[in-house]
Design a protein around this motif. Structure first.
Motif, PDB file in Angstrom:
ATOM      1  N   LEU A 152       0.821  -1.210   0.000  1.00 50.28           N
ATOM      2  CA  LEU A 152       0.000   0.000   0.000  1.00 50.28           C
ATOM      3  C   LEU A 152       0.859   1.266   0.000  1.00 50.28           C
ATOM      4  CD1 LEU A 152      -3.038   0.110  -0.121  1.00 50.28           C
ATOM      5  CD2 LEU A 152      -3.084   0.525   2.344  1.00 50.28           C
ATOM      6  N   LYS A 153       2.011   1.173   0.628  1.00 56.09           N
ATOM      7  CA  LYS A 153       2.915   2.336   0.695  1.00 56.09           C
ATOM      8  C   LYS A 153       3.402   2.735  -0.698  1.00 56.09           C
ATOM      9  CE  LYS A 153       4.586   1.367   5.316  1.00 56.09           C
ATOM     10  NZ  LYS A 153       5.512   0.497   6.034  1.00 56.09           N
ATOM     11  N   THR A 154       3.395   1.793  -1.637  1.00 58.31           N
ATOM     12  CA  THR A 154       3.896   2.089  -2.980  1.00 58.31           C
ATOM     13  C   THR A 154       2.761   2.470  -3.947  1.00 58.31           C
ATOM     14  OG1 THR A 154       3.705  -0.190  -3.776  1.00 58.31           O
ATOM     15  CG2 THR A 154       5.731   0.379  -2.631  1.00 58.31           C
ATOM     16  N   ALA A 155       1.517   2.391  -3.490  1.00 59.57           N
ATOM     17  CA  ALA A 155       0.369   2.681  -4.369  1.00 59.57           C
ATOM     18  C   ALA A 155       0.098   4.185  -4.409  1.00 59.57           C
ATOM     19  CB  ALA A 155      -0.877   1.962  -3.851  1.00 59.57           C
ATOM     20  N   PRO A 156      -0.404   4.710  -5.549  1.00 62.14           N
ATOM     21  CA  PRO A 156      -0.752   6.134  -5.598  1.00 62.14           C
ATOM     22  C   PRO A 156      -1.802   6.454  -4.522  1.00 62.14           C
ATOM     23  CG  PRO A 156      -0.924   5.124  -7.779  1.00 62.14           C
ATOM     24  CD  PRO A 156      -0.668   4.015  -6.813  1.00 62.14           C
ATOM     25  N   LYS A 157      -1.691   7.617  -3.936  1.00 61.90           N
ATOM     26  CA  LYS A 157      -2.558   8.000  -2.803  1.00 61.90           C
ATOM     27  C   LYS A 157      -4.050   7.995  -3.164  1.00 61.90           C
ATOM     28  CE  LYS A 157       0.463   8.656   0.496  1.00 61.90           C
ATOM     29  NZ  LYS A 157       1.123   7.378   0.137  1.00 61.90           N
ATOM     30  N   ASN A 158      -4.366   8.375  -4.408  1.00 68.49           N
ATOM     31  CA  ASN A 158      -5.778   8.494  -4.789  1.00 68.49           C
ATOM     32  C   ASN A 158      -6.318   7.231  -5.487  1.00 68.49           C
ATOM     33  OD1 ASN A 158      -4.200   8.843  -7.045  1.00 68.49           O
ATOM     34  ND2 ASN A 158      -5.565  10.330  -8.006  1.00 68.49           N
ATOM     35  N   ALA A 159      -5.564   6.147  -5.397  1.00 69.05           N
ATOM     36  CA  ALA A 159      -5.963   4.943  -6.139  1.00 69.05           C
ATOM     37  C   ALA A 159      -7.099   4.195  -5.434  1.00 69.05           C
ATOM     38  CB  ALA A 159      -4.771   4.013  -6.298  1.00 69.05           C
ATOM     39  N   ILE A 160      -7.945   3.584  -6.238  1.00 70.66           N
ATOM     40  CA  ILE A 160      -8.921   2.627  -5.722  1.00 70.66           C
ATOM     41  C   ILE A 160      -8.188   1.300  -5.530  1.00 70.66           C
ATOM     42  CG2 ILE A 160     -10.896   1.212  -6.457  1.00 70.66           C
ATOM     43  CD1 ILE A 160     -12.152   3.819  -7.498  1.00 70.66           C
ATOM     44  N   ILE A 161      -8.311   0.741  -4.336  1.00 65.07           N
ATOM     45  CA  ILE A 161      -7.542  -0.457  -3.982  1.00 65.07           C
ATOM     46  C   ILE A 161      -8.470  -1.678  -3.962  1.00 65.07           C
ATOM     47  CG2 ILE A 161      -6.027  -1.537  -2.256  1.00 65.07           C
ATOM     48  CD1 ILE A 161      -4.842   1.076  -3.331  1.00 65.07           C
ATOM     49  N   ILE A 162      -8.132  -2.652  -4.785  1.00 64.20           N
ATOM     50  CA  ILE A 162      -8.922  -3.885  -4.865  1.00 64.20           C
ATOM     51  C   ILE A 162      -8.021  -5.070  -4.497  1.00 64.20           C
ATOM     52  CG2 ILE A 162     -10.233  -5.410  -6.412  1.00 64.20           C
ATOM     53  CD1 ILE A 162     -10.872  -2.866  -8.080  1.00 64.20           C
ATOM     54  N   VAL A 163      -8.503  -5.934  -3.604  1.00 58.07           N
ATOM     55  CA  VAL A 163      -7.675  -7.054  -3.141  1.00 58.07           C
ATOM     56  C   VAL A 163      -8.386  -8.382  -3.398  1.00 58.07           C
ATOM     57  CG1 VAL A 163      -6.460  -8.086  -1.171  1.00 58.07           C
ATOM     58  CG2 VAL A 163      -6.775  -5.603  -1.262  1.00 58.07           C
ATOM     59  N   ASP A 164      -7.648  -9.339  -3.969  1.00 58.74           N
ATOM     60  CA  ASP A 164      -8.083 -10.742  -3.990  1.00 58.74           C
ATOM     61  C   ASP A 164      -7.309 -11.433  -2.881  1.00 58.74           C
ATOM     62  OD1 ASP A 164      -8.281 -13.494  -4.308  1.00 58.74           O
ATOM     63  OD2 ASP A 164      -8.139 -13.446  -6.493  1.00 58.74           O
ATOM     64  N   PHE A 165      -8.030 -11.886  -1.847  1.00 57.13           N
ATOM     65  CA  PHE A 165      -7.401 -12.608  -0.733  1.00 57.13           C
ATOM     66  C   PHE A 165      -7.723 -14.084  -0.915  1.00 57.13           C
ATOM     67  CE2 PHE A 165      -6.638 -13.989   3.623  1.00 57.13           C
ATOM     68  CZ  PHE A 165      -5.502 -13.275   3.953  1.00 57.13           C
ATOM     69  N   HIS A 166      -6.729 -14.812  -1.410  1.00 54.05           N
ATOM     70  CA  HIS A 166      -6.925 -16.212  -1.822  1.00 54.05           C
ATOM     71  C   HIS A 166      -6.622 -17.117  -0.628  1.00 54.05           C
ATOM     72  CE1 HIS A 166      -7.255 -19.092  -5.135  1.00 54.05           C
ATOM     73  NE2 HIS A 166      -6.306 -19.799  -4.532  1.00 54.05           N
ATOM     74  N   ALA A 167      -7.653 -17.628   0.011  1.00 57.27           N
ATOM     75  CA  ALA A 167      -7.403 -18.346   1.267  1.00 57.27           C
ATOM     76  C   ALA A 167      -8.486 -19.371   1.548  1.00 57.27           C
ATOM     77  CB  ALA A 167      -7.320 -17.346   2.418  1.00 57.27           C
ATOM     78  N   GLU A 168      -8.146 -20.307   2.417  1.00 58.00           N
ATOM     79  CA  GLU A 168      -9.041 -21.405   2.771  1.00 58.00           C
ATOM     80  C   GLU A 168      -9.958 -21.040   3.942  1.00 58.00           C
ATOM     81  OE1 GLU A 168      -8.695 -24.562   1.134  1.00 58.00           O
ATOM     82  OE2 GLU A 168     -10.551 -25.105   2.138  1.00 58.00           O
ATOM     83  N   ALA A 169      -9.369 -20.472   4.981  1.00 54.10           N
ATOM     84  CA  ALA A 169     -10.114 -20.279   6.234  1.00 54.10           C
ATOM     85  C   ALA A 169     -10.962 -19.007   6.210  1.00 54.10           C
ATOM     86  CB  ALA A 169      -9.143 -20.227   7.410  1.00 54.10           C
ATOM     87  N   THR A 170     -12.246 -19.174   6.525  1.00 48.95           N
ATOM     88  CA  THR A 170     -13.136 -18.003   6.551  1.00 48.95           C
ATOM     89  C   THR A 170     -12.685 -17.011   7.623  1.00 48.95           C
ATOM     90  OG1 THR A 170     -14.617 -19.302   7.958  1.00 48.95           O
ATOM     91  CG2 THR A 170     -15.170 -19.180   5.633  1.00 48.95           C
ATOM     92  N   SER A 171     -12.144 -17.526   8.733  1.00 44.05           N
ATOM     93  CA  SER A 171     -11.720 -16.618   9.811  1.00 44.05           C
ATOM     94  C   SER A 171     -10.582 -15.712   9.342  1.00 44.05           C
ATOM     95  CB  SER A 171     -11.268 -17.415  11.034  1.00 44.05           C
ATOM     96  OG  SER A 171     -10.180 -18.257  10.682  1.00 44.05           O
ATOM     97  N   GLU A 172      -9.633 -16.293   8.616  1.00 42.25           N
ATOM     98  CA  GLU A 172      -8.493 -15.493   8.141  1.00 42.25           C
ATOM     99  C   GLU A 172      -8.968 -14.440   7.138  1.00 42.25           C
ATOM    100  OE1 GLU A 172      -5.472 -17.703   6.055  1.00 42.25           O
ATOM    101  OE2 GLU A 172      -3.905 -16.266   6.600  1.00 42.25           O
ATOM    102  N   LYS A 173      -9.921 -14.837   6.300  1.00 44.22           N
ATOM    103  CA  LYS A 173     -10.437 -13.899   5.305  1.00 44.22           C
ATOM    104  C   LYS A 173     -11.187 -12.750   5.973  1.00 44.22           C
ATOM    105  CE  LYS A 173     -10.975 -17.136   1.490  1.00 44.22           C
ATOM    106  NZ  LYS A 173     -11.917 -17.934   0.736  1.00 44.22           N
ATOM    107  N   ARG A 174     -12.044 -13.078   6.925  1.00 43.03           N
ATOM    108  CA  ARG A 174     -12.810 -12.017   7.585  1.00 43.03           C
ATOM    109  C   ARG A 174     -11.875 -11.116   8.412  1.00 43.03           C
ATOM    110  NH1 ARG A 174     -18.266 -11.762   7.105  1.00 43.03           N
ATOM    111  NH2 ARG A 174     -18.454 -10.536   9.009  1.00 43.03           N
ATOM    112  N   ALA A 175     -10.870 -11.730   9.034  1.00 46.11           N
ATOM    113  CA  ALA A 175      -9.901 -10.927   9.797  1.00 46.11           C
ATOM    114  C   ALA A 175      -9.189  -9.952   8.858  1.00 46.11           C
ATOM    115  CB  ALA A 175      -8.890 -11.836  10.484  1.00 46.11           C
ATOM    116  N   PHE A 176      -8.808 -10.451   7.689  1.00 45.43           N
ATOM    117  CA  PHE A 176      -8.131  -9.568   6.738  1.00 45.43           C
ATOM    118  C   PHE A 176      -9.085  -8.464   6.263  1.00 45.43           C
ATOM    119  CE2 PHE A 176      -6.872  -8.030   2.602  1.00 45.43           C
ATOM    120  CZ  PHE A 176      -5.539  -7.709   2.827  1.00 45.43           C
TER     121      PHE A 176
END
Ligand SMILES: [Fe+2]
Ligand SMILES: [Fe+2]
Length: 278
Positions: A152-176
């Motif tokens: 995130l530190k390297t992304a332009p300040k005004n950018a829209i940020i979209i993340v694909d969090f590829h994971a098995e555990a629902t808890s880890e995904k919701r925590a993220f």
């Protein structure tokens, strides 16, 4: 009166409609995208389409013809996950700037490809980040939470940020989701091939879903023929995985409406294609 109209126009033009398609699996998945996406994109006025393609080439990995097929159908950018390495010829695509394909950013240093992509959509900077979770995954990945902070530190300040969090555990995904939701605009989970019903805006800012689901054969277990998988559970012996290339196709995705400040709407966009092959 004229001022009001101008204001409406300005606000409207800043809204981006983003469609995120869950893991596209094999021939059935590609058929689903090809037959559904072009009309859907037009009907819903979608500005950006992202698809996870770790399973696009016969269920595991990627290949140039299959990626080109998806680009032709209207997918603008691709994310992936642990299966992206399955076909040798596909690994080279990850380093080719002609193909907007990501692999999870938190693989160790030296791994081919990139985990972050910057693009411009309606003159709005958009940054897509691909990460992979660690819970119940057999490989030893770097910390995806802190990897997000660094990227995130390297992304332009005004950018829209979209993340694909590829994971098995629902808890880890919701925590993220809650961890990153104060900085990202859209966070979509992938990998389980089963769409979840929890589309929500977290932290008053980011559209979130635990898993976007799968685009692939309906009469299957995660895209694979049922008999072999059931036999595997019954015998504890590995069975050959056969892809299901015919029959009905489920198309799992989420549609989000995003402004520079936040995601204002997120909803599931699931369909079924009930056609026989050919
Ligand atoms: Fe997958
Ligand atoms: Fe995966």
């Amino acid at each position: 009166m004229q001022d009001k109209n101008l204001k409406f126009k300005t606000q409207n033009s800043k809204l981006l409609k983003v469609l995120f398609i869950g893991d596209v699996v094999g021939k059935s998945g590609r058929r689903g995208v090809k037959e559904i996406l072009p009309a859907l994109r037009k009907e819903r006025g979608i500005d950006l389409v992202i698809a996870n393609i770790e399973n696009i080439a016969h269920g595991k990995g990627i290949s140039e013809p299959t990626v080109r097929e998806m680009m032709g159908a209207g997918v603008d950018a691709f994310t992936s996950g642990n299966h992206v390495w399955a076909k040798k010829e596909g690994i080279f695509l990850l380093d080719n700037p002609e193909f907007p394909i990501l692999r999870p950013a938190n693989y160790p240093p030296g791994v081919p490809g990139r985990g972050m992509l910057e693009m411009s959509v309606k003159k709005q900077p958009v940054v897509i980040i691909n990460l992979i979770g660690r819970v119940f995954m057999k490989d030893d990945f770097d910390d995806p939470f802190r990897a997000f902070d660094s990227l995130l530190k390297t992304a332009p300040k005004n950018a829209i940020i979209i993340v694909d969090f590829h994971a098995e555990a629902t808890s880890e995904k919701r925590a993220f989701g809650f961890y990153a939701g104060d900085r990202a605009h859209l966070i979509c989970g992938t990998h389980t091939h089963v769409g979840t019903a929890d589309t929500v805006i977290v932290n008053g800012r980011a559209g979130y879903v635990t898993d976007a689901g799968m685009t692939g054969a309906e009469d299957s277990i995660l895209g694979v023929a049922k008999d072999g998988i059931i036999a595997q559970f019954l015998t504890q012996l590995h069975a050959r995985h056969t892809m299901v290339d015919a029959g009905a196709v489920i198309f799992n995705s989420v549609l989000a409406e995003i402004t520079v400040g936040k995601c204002v709407k997120i909803e599931r966009c699931d369909m079924i294609l009930n056609k026989e092959r050919g």
